[in-house]
Design a protein around this motif. Structure first.
Motif, PDB file in Angstrom:
ATOM      1  N   HIS A  48      37.571  34.752 -95.498  1.00 39.00           N
ATOM      2  CA  HIS A  48      37.651  34.723 -93.908  1.00 39.00           C
ATOM      3  C   HIS A  48      39.226  34.418 -93.703  1.00 39.00           C
ATOM      4  O   HIS A  48      40.107  34.331 -94.587  1.00 39.00           O
ATOM      5  CB  HIS A  48      36.874  33.573 -93.545  1.00 39.00           C
ATOM      6  CG  HIS A  48      35.369  33.921 -93.920  1.00 39.00           C
ATOM      7  ND1 HIS A  48      34.875  34.816 -93.328  1.00 39.00           N
ATOM      8  CD2 HIS A  48      34.463  33.093 -94.487  1.00 39.00           C
ATOM      9  CE1 HIS A  48      33.598  34.719 -93.810  1.00 39.00           C
ATOM     10  NE2 HIS A  48      33.220  33.762 -94.466  1.00 39.00           N
ATOM     11  N   GLN A 116      21.706  24.919 -88.443  1.00 40.80           N
ATOM     12  CA  GLN A 116      22.832  25.383 -87.669  1.00 40.80           C
ATOM     13  C   GLN A 116      23.667  24.088 -86.618  1.00 40.80           C
ATOM     14  O   GLN A 116      24.834  24.156 -86.777  1.00 40.80           O
ATOM     15  CB  GLN A 116      22.230  26.200 -86.019  1.00 40.80           C
ATOM     16  CG  GLN A 116      23.016  26.615 -85.252  1.00 40.80           C
ATOM     17  CD  GLN A 116      24.125  27.528 -85.451  1.00 40.80           C
ATOM     18  OE1 GLN A 116      23.981  28.560 -86.512  1.00 40.80           O
ATOM     19  NE2 GLN A 116      25.382  27.569 -84.826  1.00 40.80           N
ATOM     20  N   GLU A 120      27.344  23.190 -87.172  1.00 43.99           N
ATOM     21  CA  GLU A 120      28.176  23.382 -85.990  1.00 43.99           C
ATOM     22  C   GLU A 120      28.757  21.939 -85.516  1.00 43.99           C
ATOM     23  O   GLU A 120      29.893  21.748 -85.425  1.00 43.99           O
ATOM     24  CB  GLU A 120      27.535  24.100 -84.799  1.00 43.99           C
ATOM     25  CG  GLU A 120      28.390  24.105 -83.534  1.00 43.99           C
ATOM     26  CD  GLU A 120      27.437  25.053 -82.484  1.00 43.99           C
ATOM     27  OE1 GLU A 120      27.966  24.853 -81.414  1.00 43.99           O
ATOM     28  OE2 GLU A 120      26.460  25.356 -82.800  1.00 43.99           O
ATOM     29  N   ILE A 154      26.463  30.681 -91.060  1.00 43.02           N
ATOM     30  CA  ILE A 154      26.952  30.049 -89.635  1.00 43.02           C
ATOM     31  C   ILE A 154      28.157  29.549 -89.913  1.00 43.02           C
ATOM     32  O   ILE A 154      29.001  29.582 -88.501  1.00 43.02           O
ATOM     33  CB  ILE A 154      26.068  28.631 -89.939  1.00 43.02           C
ATOM     34  CG1 ILE A 154      24.718  28.909 -89.821  1.00 43.02           C
ATOM     35  CG2 ILE A 154      26.277  27.616 -88.551  1.00 43.02           C
ATOM     36  CD1 ILE A 154      23.577  27.598 -90.062  1.00 43.02           C
ATOM     37  N   GLN A 156      30.773  31.339 -91.054  1.00 41.98           N
ATOM     38  CA  GLN A 156      31.847  32.201 -90.586  1.00 41.98           C
ATOM     39  C   GLN A 156      32.053  32.526 -89.319  1.00 41.98           C
ATOM     40  O   GLN A 156      33.062  32.863 -88.702  1.00 41.98           O
ATOM     41  CB  GLN A 156      30.981  33.594 -91.247  1.00 41.98           C
ATOM     42  CG  GLN A 156      31.941  34.909 -91.289  1.00 41.98           C
ATOM     43  CD  GLN A 156      31.400  35.976 -91.920  1.00 41.98           C
ATOM     44  OE1 GLN A 156      30.184  35.939 -92.261  1.00 41.98           O
ATOM     45  NE2 GLN A 156      32.177  36.904 -91.987  1.00 41.98           N
ATOM     46  N   LYS A 157      30.995  32.332 -88.411  1.00 44.82           N
ATOM     47  CA  LYS A 157      31.336  32.129 -86.809  1.00 44.82           C
ATOM     48  C   LYS A 157      32.162  31.588 -86.150  1.00 44.82           C
ATOM     49  O   LYS A 157      32.846  31.641 -85.190  1.00 44.82           O
ATOM     50  CB  LYS A 157      29.922  31.798 -86.211  1.00 44.82           C
ATOM     51  CG  LYS A 157      28.685  32.841 -86.634  1.00 44.82           C
ATOM     52  CD  LYS A 157      27.316  32.259 -85.790  1.00 44.82           C
ATOM     53  CE  LYS A 157      26.134  32.814 -86.322  1.00 44.82           C
ATOM     54  NZ  LYS A 157      25.026  32.192 -85.977  1.00 44.82           N
TER      55      LYS A 157
END
Length: 333
Positions: A48, A116, A120, A154, A156-157
């Motif tokens: 990434h 998630q 996050e 997750i 990676q977003k």
């Protein structure tokens, strides 16, 4: 070094897990957050955008994130004895190069977070993770629903890379905290130390005992140890003893014989004691903090028919210990 999600220094490169023992496998997981240059033999890298640590423009804090209490303790309601209680864990991680240890309070709210939300809200928003390292068997989120593949997807977003360390094996055996725990309970110190990658250590404060050892010619230091520290099988061990292991440079260790048990020959009580006879030592240790490393199991605890028989066996334990740990020195006990 120890902090909470609200006091953490950010941004972070995170090694995530329980890490009880910080054994060889755990060290493989921790290593990627210390070293931005990785090779495929150590971890599986999912590429990434580079982190601030790699760019050199922003200091990214090497961080271990773990849970308090241990999730198994939370769900079972039973206190769990640990290979590395918090203070000991922090010291080992600091020696490895970790700059902060973040404790996530494991409670009902945390247990209810979806995978998630865990990634996050906690890892990305609060801890500002730029890199996350985990073992291949790591699970997270409500009912452990999240897998390492979910973590990768997750994170990676948000431009956060995930590094997955394959399960570490020693020869054919998987290294795990439970395997080390069982080896210690069995008195198999050599196996436990091999899995750990270092000698199992116990730290405690010297307290006043019944001073029975002095009466038979083998004075001992009675060690008071944290209640959450996992102690091995009752018996007699060859050990090394540090009076100030964190000194720089560290002082040379003494060698000794440790007895862990209920002293059936001289004491009718069932109270467990941890006593150390340091070979050739004659000083005052009361109130000092000692760290001992277990090097070899000598024999199980036993009741002798007389004090003379006990003294003979202790003398033999001392001789065996010196031959094992310091064979070139005189055989004083």
């Amino acid at each position: 070094m120890t902090s909470s999600p609200t006091t953490v220094l950010t941004p972070t490169a995170i090694a995530l897990g329980n890490f009880d023992g910080i054994h060889r496998g755990h060290q493989k997981v921790v290593r990627p957050v210390l070293d931005p240059v990785l090779d495929s033999d150590r971890v599986i890298v999912h590429s990434h955008p580079p982190t601030g640590q790699e760019r050199g423009s922003v200091h990214v804090y090497p961080t271990v994130v773990t849970f308090k209490p241990h999730p198994q303790e939370f769900f079972s309601g039973q206190k769990r004895q640990l290979l590395t209680p918090l203070g000991e864990k922090a010291q080992i991680l600091e020696r490895l190069g970790i700059e902060q240890l973040v404790l996530l309070p494991f409670d009902q709210d945390l247990a209810a977070l979806s995978p998630q939300d865990f990634v996050e809200h906690l890892l990305i928003n609060q801890l500002q993770a730029t890199r996350i390292a985990v073992g291949a068997d790591f699970r997270f989120g409500h009912k452990r629903a999240g897998t390492v593949e979910d973590l990768q997807a997750i994170a990676q977003k948000f431009g956060c890379e995930v590094l997955i360390t394959p399960l570490h094996r020693l020869e054919t055996e998987r290294i795990s905290s439970s395997q080390i725990r069982q080896a210690l309970i069995n008195g198999d110190i050599l196996r436990a130390n091999n899995l750990l990658g270092r000698s199992y250590s116990i730290t405690g404060t010297v307290v006043t005992g019944q001073q029975l050892g002095r009466t038979i010619g083998f004075p001992t230091a009675n060690l008071e140890v944290s209640e959450d520290k996992l102690l091995p099988r009752h018996g007699v061990y060859s050990v090394r003893v540090w009076s100030n292991p964190e000194a720089s440079p560290p002082s040379a260790p003494q060698i000794g014989v440790m007895n862990l048990g209920c002293r059936p020959t001289v004491d009718n009580s069932h109270q467990r004691t941890l006593e150390i006879h340091i070979l050739g030592w004659s000083g005052d240790l009361y109130g000092q903090t000692l760290t001992i490393t277990l090097e070899q199991f000598l024999r199980p605890e036993q009741k002798f028919s007389s004090l003379d028989e006990l003294k003979q066996q202790i003398a033999q334990d001392c001789l065996t210990t010196r031959q094992l740990l310091h064979p070139e020195s005189p055989h004083e006990v």
